[in-house]
Design an enzyme around this catalytic site. Structure first.
Site, PDB file in Angstrom:
ATOM      1  N   TYR A 162     -11.939   0.093   5.182  1.00 27.17           N
ATOM      2  CA  TYR A 162     -10.775   0.125   3.873  1.00 27.17           C
ATOM      3  C   TYR A 162     -10.970   0.228   2.565  1.00 27.17           C
ATOM      4  CZ  TYR A 162      -9.891  -3.796   0.380  1.00 27.17           C
ATOM      5  OH  TYR A 162      -9.170  -4.814  -0.748  1.00 27.17           O
ATOM      6  N   LYS A 166      -7.436   2.320   1.550  1.00 20.17           N
ATOM      7  CA  LYS A 166      -7.300   1.537  -0.256  1.00 20.17           C
ATOM      8  C   LYS A 166      -6.682   3.126  -0.750  1.00 20.17           C
ATOM      9  CE  LYS A 166      -5.888  -2.305   0.505  1.00 20.17           C
ATOM     10  NZ  LYS A 166      -4.519  -3.067   0.291  1.00 20.17           N
TER      11      LYS A 166
END
Length: 294
Positions: A162, A166
């Site tokens: 993640y 991002k």
């Protein structure tokens, strides 16, 4: 009348959490919404999250249509554009809010799990934004808001995929901002803190009441506003506050590194120097090279 009245906005991940808050707020300002959310769960009538948000918007007198594709599938981006342009003839803004996380220590994460996060968060964002951008560039006007995370700025234990995804979205947004500006297409990146189904298990109790997703929605609306001239910004927002964020390089120091102790000293000296900010990597390189030749 709101400056968003009648504007057409595509919102991915718009059926739940932050995406839902964004879609409802934009609709409340008069925008016409294409609400995307994949149907992992449907009710007894076969309706999914996007359908329910669309019904909320229509019940309040707004205009909206639902799209149920997975943003990881390139066909979804094409369908979103076709739905927006076929229904209303244009796309004025795009908010890429769809994302997934697969918490795991880095050394325990499987390649398949890591790839799934990258495919949704990076490729899903890029595919939708690119498809919308193509329309906006022809119009010579558009606004793109890419939703990322401070995990992509600072890293975050147990969510390596993640965080990596991002970080990629932040770099993507800054790049697209430079490319789109000459055609009137502005792109900014939002790093929100909010209580959602993704964060509810890790959110401390004393902070939960501050982290309403609806509190962040006005920032998204401002970035989607046709009069907004901001471009390439990375904005941290939550509750009643926000922070400007940036990528920086510190001072340049002559480097003759003979080991870890000297390297640590050089970095310390660099951090005492002036801050350098650049809108793109090429400018950073040229400035660095110029300093090396002085």
């Amino acid at each position: 009348m709101s400056s968003l009245d009648g504007r057409v906005v595509v919102v991915t991940g718009g059926g739940r959490g932050l995406g839902r808050a964004f879609a409802l707020h934009l609709a409340g300002l008069g925008a016409r919404l294409v609400v995307n959310n994949r149907n992992r769960v449907v009710d007894e009538n076969g309706l999914g999250p996007a359908d329910h948000v669309v019904e909320e918007i229509r019940s309040a007198g707004g205009e909206a249509v639902a799209e149920h594709g997975d943003v990881a599938d390139p066909a979804t981006a094409r369908r979103l554009v076709e739905l927006a342009t076929g229904t209303w003839g244009r796309i004025d803004a795009c908010v890429t809010s769809a994302a997934v996380s697969a918490p795991a220590m880095f050394h325990k994460s499987t390649p398949e799990a890591f790839e799934a996060v990258i495919r949704t968060n990076v490729l899903g964002t890029a595919q939708v934004a690119a498809a919308c951008s193509a329309v906006m560039r022809e119009q010579r006007h558009g606004r793109i808001v890419m939703v990322a995370s401070t995990a992509g700025l600072h890293g975050e234990p147990t969510v390596s995929a993640y965080a990596a995804s991002k970080g990629a979205v932040i770099a993507l947004g800054r790049t697209v901002a430079v490319e789109g500006a000459p055609r009137g297409v502005h792109t900014n990146v939002l790093l929100p803190y909010a209580l959602t189904q993704m964060t509810e298990n890790g959110m401390a109790g004393e902070h939960r009441h501050l982290m309403d997703p609806e509190a962040v929605a006005p920032v998204v609306a401002a970035l989607c506003d046709p009069s907004c001239e901001l471009n390439g910004e990375v904005i941290v927002a939550a509750g009643s506050g926000l922070r400007a964020s940036d990528s920086v390089e510190w001072g340049t120091v002559p480097a003759s590194c003979s080991g870890p102790a000297e390297l640590a000293d050089l970095l310390g000296r660099s951090r005492k120097g002036p801050v350098h900010r650049y809108t793109n990597a090429r400018d950073g390189f040229l400035d660095f090279a110029a300093e090396m030749t002085r």
